[in-house]
Each structure stands twice: as C-alpha cells, then as structure tokens.
Design a protein around this motif. Structure first.
Motif, PDB file in Angstrom:
ATOM      1  N   GLU A 148      47.425  25.277  43.014  1.00 30.23           N
ATOM      2  CA  GLU A 148      47.123  26.603  42.465  1.00 30.23           C
ATOM      3  C   GLU A 148      47.285  27.700  43.508  1.00 30.23           C
ATOM      4  O   GLU A 148      46.489  27.774  44.453  1.00 30.23           O
ATOM      5  CB  GLU A 148      45.667  26.602  41.943  1.00 30.23           C
ATOM      6  CG  GLU A 148      45.233  27.938  41.388  1.00 30.23           C
ATOM      7  CD  GLU A 148      43.849  27.900  40.726  1.00 30.23           C
ATOM      8  OE1 GLU A 148      43.077  26.947  40.999  1.00 30.23           O
ATOM      9  OE2 GLU A 148      43.556  28.823  39.943  1.00 30.23           O
ATOM     10  N   LEU A 166      49.755  25.671  38.991  1.00 28.70           N
ATOM     11  CA  LEU A 166      48.790  26.285  38.096  1.00 28.70           C
ATOM     12  C   LEU A 166      49.009  27.798  38.073  1.00 28.70           C
ATOM     13  O   LEU A 166      49.073  28.437  39.123  1.00 28.70           O
ATOM     14  CB  LEU A 166      47.366  25.960  38.586  1.00 28.70           C
ATOM     15  CG  LEU A 166      46.232  26.090  37.571  1.00 28.70           C
ATOM     16  CD1 LEU A 166      45.021  25.291  38.047  1.00 28.70           C
ATOM     17  CD2 LEU A 166      45.844  27.501  37.265  1.00 28.70           C
ATOM     18  N   ASP A 223      47.096  30.852  37.253  1.00 26.81           N
ATOM     19  CA  ASP A 223      45.759  31.384  36.957  1.00 26.81           C
ATOM     20  C   ASP A 223      45.939  32.872  36.651  1.00 26.81           C
ATOM     21  O   ASP A 223      46.330  33.662  37.521  1.00 26.81           O
ATOM     22  CB  ASP A 223      44.847  31.161  38.163  1.00 26.81           C
ATOM     23  CG  ASP A 223      43.433  31.681  37.927  1.00 26.81           C
ATOM     24  OD1 ASP A 223      43.296  32.869  37.546  1.00 26.81           O
ATOM     25  OD2 ASP A 223      42.468  30.923  38.139  1.00 26.81           O
ATOM     26  N   HIS A 249      44.162  35.413  39.031  1.00 27.27           N
ATOM     27  CA  HIS A 249      44.827  35.606  40.324  1.00 27.27           C
ATOM     28  C   HIS A 249      46.144  36.366  40.142  1.00 27.27           C
ATOM     29  O   HIS A 249      46.480  37.260  40.920  1.00 27.27           O
ATOM     30  CB  HIS A 249      45.118  34.260  40.996  1.00 27.27           C
ATOM     31  CG  HIS A 249      43.898  33.482  41.358  1.00 27.27           C
ATOM     32  ND1 HIS A 249      42.869  33.998  42.102  1.00 27.27           N
ATOM     33  CD2 HIS A 249      43.527  32.197  41.078  1.00 27.27           C
ATOM     34  CE1 HIS A 249      41.924  33.080  42.267  1.00 27.27           C
ATOM     35  NE2 HIS A 249      42.301  31.986  41.651  1.00 27.27           N
ATOM     36  N   HIS A 308      45.174  28.710  33.861  1.00 24.40           N
ATOM     37  CA  HIS A 308      43.786  29.174  33.803  1.00 24.40           C
ATOM     38  C   HIS A 308      43.759  30.492  33.050  1.00 24.40           C
ATOM     39  O   HIS A 308      44.410  31.465  33.444  1.00 24.40           O
ATOM     40  CB  HIS A 308      43.179  29.309  35.205  1.00 24.40           C
ATOM     41  CG  HIS A 308      42.627  28.012  35.713  1.00 24.40           C
ATOM     42  ND1 HIS A 308      42.374  27.763  37.041  1.00 24.40           N
ATOM     43  CD2 HIS A 308      42.262  26.877  35.040  1.00 24.40           C
ATOM     44  CE1 HIS A 308      41.883  26.533  37.177  1.00 24.40           C
ATOM     45  NE2 HIS A 308      41.811  25.980  35.973  1.00 24.40           N
ATOM     46  N   ARG A 325      38.061  38.267  35.456  1.00 17.69           N
ATOM     47  CA  ARG A 325      37.553  36.892  35.433  1.00 17.69           C
ATOM     48  C   ARG A 325      36.556  36.649  34.280  1.00 17.69           C
ATOM     49  O   ARG A 325      35.939  35.592  34.194  1.00 17.69           O
ATOM     50  CB  ARG A 325      36.946  36.525  36.789  1.00 17.69           C
ATOM     51  CG  ARG A 325      36.631  35.076  37.042  1.00 17.69           C
ATOM     52  CD  ARG A 325      37.763  34.110  36.837  1.00 17.69           C
ATOM     53  NE  ARG A 325      38.394  33.600  38.016  1.00 17.69           N
ATOM     54  CZ  ARG A 325      39.523  32.855  37.967  1.00 17.69           C
ATOM     55  NH1 ARG A 325      40.090  32.545  36.818  1.00 17.69           N
ATOM     56  NH2 ARG A 325      40.074  32.436  39.082  1.00 17.69           N
ATOM     57  N   GLU A 334      38.966  29.391  32.587  1.00 17.77           N
ATOM     58  CA  GLU A 334      38.212  29.380  33.837  1.00 17.77           C
ATOM     59  C   GLU A 334      37.722  30.817  34.017  1.00 17.77           C
ATOM     60  O   GLU A 334      38.419  31.671  34.558  1.00 17.77           O
ATOM     61  CB  GLU A 334      39.085  28.946  35.005  1.00 17.77           C
ATOM     62  CG  GLU A 334      38.286  28.797  36.288  1.00 17.77           C
ATOM     63  CD  GLU A 334      39.179  28.556  37.494  1.00 17.77           C
ATOM     64  OE1 GLU A 334      39.002  27.528  38.149  1.00 17.77           O
ATOM     65  OE2 GLU A 334      40.042  29.402  37.776  1.00 17.77           O
TER      66      GLU A 334
HETATM   67 MN   LIG Z   1      41.899  29.045  38.781  1.00 18.90          MN
END
Ligand SMILES: [Mn+2]
Length: 270
Positions: free
Chosen positions: A153, A184, A186, A189, A212, A218, A247
């Motif tokens: 990730e 990954l 995400d 990010h 994610h 988030r 996540e």
């Molecule tokens: Mn993540």
C-alpha cells in the motif's frame, strides 16, 4: 467487486481508521446483516477470536475474509521492513510471514501498509528501498506458495516517505522478480497525493489488488468531498473485481459508519 468492511480487534487502538470494533462475533454478524460481502481484519497477530471462531462465523454468514492488516507489527511492536536494525527487519519479515499464513487459511491476502516504514537519518533512501525490495521479494514468493497475493500500500506523505504515488509504486512493483505482490489503492491517501485518482488507477490497473474505500477526510464515503462517481466508473471500466473495503473512521459511531458505507457502496457500484 465485493463490498468489504474493516473490523479491528485491537481495543487499544480505538480511534483508528476501522469501522467496527466490537467482538469478532458481533462485528461479523453485523456486517452480514448490513449486506457486506467480506470483512477485512485488523488484529494484533495471526489469530482472531477463539479457536475456529472465525471459520465458523464465515461459514455461518457466508462472508469472505477480504484481507488481513499487518499494521500491528509496527504500531504495537515497533517493527518495520526498512528499520536500520537488521534484527528488527528480520522480526518484521517473520511477523508479516505469519500474517500471510493466517490470511491464507481463509484465502485472504495480507496488506503491508505502515509496516513498510520510512527512510530517515539512520537509513538512507537507497538502503530503505533495498530493504523493502528484499522483503517484498521474499514475502511475495511466500504468499505465492500459500496461494494468495501480498498487497503493498502506497501511503500519503505524512505516513511514509517511500512511495506516496500509486504509479511510482507500480513501477517499483514492475521491477520485482516476484509476481506475488499487488497494490492497494487507498482512496484517502490518493486524495492527498494524486493529480487524478482515476487516471492513476487506469494507468496502473495491472497491479491493482485491493481498494480502501474512504472519503477525503477518512470518514465513511459520503461524509467528505472526494468525487467518488468517476473513481467508481474507472474501477468498473478496468474490470477490477476485488474488495472495495471501507477503511474509515467509525464516525459518528460504528453502526452509522457501517450503514453509510454500504449505502455509498450500493450508490456507486451497483
Ligand atoms: Mn489504507
């Protein structure tokens, strides 16, 4: 694609980016009731609940294990794959290896996120990249022998200085000899780092292994300002068929966060 939700079984990390926090049994049953296809587990090591509990719960609910996180190796034990101390790097590798074996019992890949560490005054960037290469070669091949992949990730700049951009990580994976490592994406990010999340996913579709699913802040998707529709379209266009795994913070509370997530998943992916 599979809708997936994170469950943390590490109460000391409450406040971290995982949706459900209750006992394994309660969390798995709640995930099934809400209609998720899979769960992603964050544990303190290569086990979850009582003996056979996880297998029985997955059998009973029909849920899949989507992935297992390895971050406890760093957060609880101070291990990283790029630590300047060779002894600690070796412990980090054996921790990840055990997590790969644990996930493989349920056909689930392990994720290397914070366990990658960072370079620093005591480890040069080149040394850190060499350590990471060696670790991924070994662990990727090990994952292959267990019939699973290993998920690496890229993280945002505040969490690592190794790989922040998805396509930089793609090029890094291209150079490995092992074919056991995938990437990954995400979306939290990527929201910080990418010029265009969709473009990066399109160009790096060859290595995409896990997603994610989180909003710009988030929080569960629907509570921030990420423009999710074009990202979801891209994932469909590139034929991604893995987990879209929430996540995200348990905001404002775990159950509401889970409900918001499954509603968003259905809105964007069905
Ligand atoms: Mn993540």
């Amino acid at each position: 694609m599979k809708s997936c939700i994170t469950i943390s079984l590490v109460p000391s990390l409450k406040g971290g980016p995982w949706i459900l926090w209750d006992s394994l049994e309660k969390s798995v049953k709640e995930s099934a009731r809400l209609g998720f296809d899979a769960i992603e587990l964050f544990t303190d090591g290569p086990q979850a609940g009582e003996k056979n509990e996880l297998r029985n719960l997955l059998n009973e609910t029909g849920l899949a294990l989507g992935a297992v996180g390895t971050g406890a190796g760093k957060v609880l034990n101070g291990l990283t794959l790029t630590h300047p101390d060779q002894n600690i790097r070796a412990k980090a590798i054996s921790f990840v290896r055990e997590m790969i074996d644990f996930g493989a019992l349920f056909n689930a890949p392990a994720i290397i996120g914070s366990m990658q560490g960072s370079y620093s005054e005591s480890t040069s960037k080149q040394d850190a990249l060499n350590y990471l290469t060696d670790a991924l070669e070994e662990l990727g091949d090990h994952a292959n022998t267990q019939g699973v992949s290993l998920i690496y990730e890229p993280l945002n700049r505040y969490e690592t200085n190794l790989f922040n951009l998805y396509l930089d990580a793609c090029e890094f994976i291209d150079q490995l000899s092992t074919n056991g490592v995938s990437l990954l994406a995400d979306l939290f990010h990527m929201n910080i780092e990418e010029d265009s999340i969709s473009d990066s996913l399109q160009k790096g579709a060859r290595h995409l292994g896990h997603v994610h699913f989180a909003d710009s802040n988030r929080k569960p998707v629907g509570n921030g300002h990420t423009n999710m529709a074009p990202i979801a379209t891209t994932l469909q266009e590139i034929g991604y068929d893995g987990c879209v795994s929430a996540e995200a913070f348990a905001w404002p509370d775990p159950l509401t966060a889970a409900k918001t997530t499954i509603d968003s998943y259905r809105k964007f992916f069905s």
